[in-house]
Write a protein that holds these residues in place. Structure first.
Motif, PDB file in Angstrom:
ATOM      1  N   GLN A  47       0.852  -1.204   0.000  1.00 41.47           N
ATOM      2  CA  GLN A  47       0.000   0.000   0.000  1.00 41.47           C
ATOM      3  C   GLN A  47       0.888   1.254   0.000  1.00 41.47           C
ATOM      4  O   GLN A  47       0.582   2.263  -0.616  1.00 41.47           O
ATOM      5  CB  GLN A  47      -0.912   0.005   1.224  1.00 41.47           C
ATOM      6  N   GLN A  50       1.981   2.448  -3.380  1.00 43.13           N
ATOM      7  CA  GLN A  50       0.954   3.192  -4.128  1.00 43.13           C
ATOM      8  C   GLN A  50       0.944   4.654  -3.688  1.00 43.13           C
ATOM      9  O   GLN A  50       0.666   5.543  -4.491  1.00 43.13           O
ATOM     10  CB  GLN A  50      -0.436   2.554  -3.943  1.00 43.13           C
ATOM     11  N   TYR A  53       3.962   6.460  -5.217  1.00 41.68           N
ATOM     12  CA  TYR A  53       3.784   6.765  -6.643  1.00 41.68           C
ATOM     13  C   TYR A  53       3.054   8.102  -6.865  1.00 41.68           C
ATOM     14  O   TYR A  53       3.222   8.721  -7.904  1.00 41.68           O
ATOM     15  CB  TYR A  53       2.973   5.652  -7.331  1.00 41.68           C
ATOM     16  N   GLN A  54       2.258   8.527  -5.894  1.00 40.68           N
ATOM     17  CA  GLN A  54       1.433   9.729  -6.130  1.00 40.68           C
ATOM     18  C   GLN A  54       2.251  10.980  -6.460  1.00 40.68           C
ATOM     19  O   GLN A  54       1.887  11.719  -7.361  1.00 40.68           O
ATOM     20  CB  GLN A  54       0.502   9.979  -4.936  1.00 40.68           C
ATOM     21  N   ARG A  88       5.972   3.158 -15.479  1.00 39.69           N
ATOM     22  CA  ARG A  88       4.551   3.504 -15.297  1.00 39.69           C
ATOM     23  C   ARG A  88       4.125   4.528 -16.330  1.00 39.69           C
ATOM     24  O   ARG A  88       4.905   5.400 -16.699  1.00 39.69           O
ATOM     25  CB  ARG A  88       4.357   4.135 -13.910  1.00 39.69           C
ATOM     26  N   GLU A  90       1.212   7.588 -16.941  1.00 42.52           N
ATOM     27  CA  GLU A  90       0.271   8.410 -16.163  1.00 42.52           C
ATOM     28  C   GLU A  90      -0.444   9.344 -17.127  1.00 42.52           C
ATOM     29  O   GLU A  90       0.202  10.205 -17.732  1.00 42.52           O
ATOM     30  CB  GLU A  90       1.022   9.266 -15.128  1.00 42.52           C
ATOM     31  N   ASP A 127       5.502  -5.603 -12.731  1.00 45.63           N
ATOM     32  CA  ASP A 127       4.689  -5.664 -11.517  1.00 45.63           C
ATOM     33  C   ASP A 127       3.631  -6.748 -11.726  1.00 45.63           C
ATOM     34  O   ASP A 127       2.843  -6.677 -12.676  1.00 45.63           O
ATOM     35  CB  ASP A 127       4.030  -4.297 -11.273  1.00 45.63           C
ATOM     36  N   ARG A 129       0.900  -7.235 -10.595  1.00 42.22           N
ATOM     37  CA  ARG A 129      -0.498  -6.803 -10.679  1.00 42.22           C
ATOM     38  C   ARG A 129      -0.974  -6.643 -12.114  1.00 42.22           C
ATOM     39  O   ARG A 129      -2.144  -6.711 -12.409  1.00 42.22           O
ATOM     40  CB  ARG A 129      -0.682  -5.460  -9.954  1.00 42.22           C
TER      41      ARG A 129
END
Ligand SMILES: CNc1ncnc2c1ncn2[C@@H]1O[C@H](COP(=O)(O)O)[C@@H](O)[C@H]1O
Length: 329
Positions: A47, A50, A53-54, A88, A90, A127, A129
């Motif tokens: 968690q 995450q 990453y913000q 990533r 975005e 990842d 996920r």
């Protein structure tokens, strides 16, 4: 020599700058790092990523954090660093998986131009996920970077929450000679799962091990003895991330994991993993290692770097190729 460091998990002092730049996110210290004397569950750790990453969403953010992470490792005396990172995309900032990796590579280039005394290489992380499709895409895309960058992007790391499904695909089973090297996160759950067998069949070059002494499989996967036999047979290097072991609640005690690795007499290296999240310097205190012992281990790690033989021989300080010592027993 640092062979297992996640880029975003290694963000340390820069997190303060990021938080100040983006106060609206309202991120507090304990949301991105685990303070001393505290343990978290593995789920809580994921968690945290995450949240980390913000504030790292634009090419400029990635450029800044990568340069700072490299500098902090260099300041600690690291001469060879293999960073690994998930690319990533975005929508909000327009960063794509490709521009993400390009920003990382640009930071590596700038660090070199600024004469930082550290060789940096990069592994692109998958990842779990994302599932098999994303894994396959990432593998393809990493091969392109491998071919277009010289001695810089080497391979793939399978990372992420071990309970999040099968993030594998993209490399044919048993292809050690494949262009991309492969480093796995296995096993991070007490009982090896079906995924364990699937990814082992890919013949990884290195494996991160936490639950080495699990005794059973889940019926569909491998058991402990099979796993060790497999690692021995294919000489898969074991990456030990002791800081992580000291901060995650379900993980075995450091002494037990170290004694396991020594008792199986299998090649292993010691790594920091996520120095920003786990405040990694503390593991040395817990193990009572002296600087010279850390130095010896580092010399040994040079044998397992993914970079070319010429880089390896440049790194090996003359006369310091010591054999690793038994430190605990
Ligand atoms: C604690 N042990 C671990 N086990 C598995 N995966 C981990 C990890 N620690 C970090 N990561 C992986 O690295 C990402 C953060 O850095 P990057 O965005 O890739 O730079 C996490 O989101 C996770 O996927």
């Amino acid at each position: 020599v640092e062979l297992h460091a996640h880029l975003n998990g290694s963000i340390s002092s820069t997190m303060k700058i990021l938080k100040a730049k983006k106060p609206g996110l309202n991120i507090h210290d304990l949301m991105t790092m685990i303070d001393s004397h505290i343990k978290r569950t593995l789920e809580e750790c994921f968690q945290m990523f995450q949240i980390i990453y913000q504030p790292t969403t634009s090419p400029e953010d990635i450029l800044m954090v990568t340069k700072d992470v490299i500098k902090e490792f260099a300041d600690d005396g690291v001469k060879y660093l293999e960073l690994r990172g998930t690319s990533r995309s975005e929508n909000a900032t327009g960063i794509t998986k490709r521009t993400y990796v390009e920003s990382v590579l640009e930071s590596m280039k700038q660090s070199k131009e600024e004469n930082l005394d550290v060789e940096v290489r990069y592994l692109i992380s998958i990842d779990r996920r994302g599932g098999p499709l994303v894994a396959k895409e990432t593998s393809k895309f990493s091969e392109e970077f491998f071919l277009s960058t010289e001695d810089t992007v080497f391979g793939l790391a399978l990372s992420g929450d071990p309970t999040a499904g099968q993030g594998v695909g993209g490399r044919e089973p048993g292809r050690r000679e494949a262009v991309l090297k492969l480093a796995l996160h296995l096993p991070e759950t007490p009982t090896p799962s079906k995924e364990t067998q699937i990814v082992l069949d890919l013949l990884p070059n290195r494996e991160h091990g936490t639950f080495l002494h699990s005794s059973e499989g889940d019926g569909g996967g491998v058991g402990f003895l099979d796993l060790l036999d497999f690692m021995r047979k294919y000489q898969i290097l074991l990456e030990l991330c002791l800081p992580q072991v000291s901060k995650v609640r379900q993980f075995p005690l450091i002494t037990s994991i170290v004694s396991d690795s020594y008792s199986i007499a299998h090649p292993s290296v010691n790594c920091t993993d996520d120095r920003g999240v786990f405040l990694s310097t503390s593991w040395q205190l817990k193990t009572n290692w002296t600087q010279s012992q850390v130095w010896d281990l580092s010399c040994d790690s040079v044998n397992y770097i993914f970079a070319s033989d010429s880089t390896r021989s440049e790194l090996k300080p003359k006369g310091l190729e010591k054999k690793r010592k038994i430190l605990f027993f």
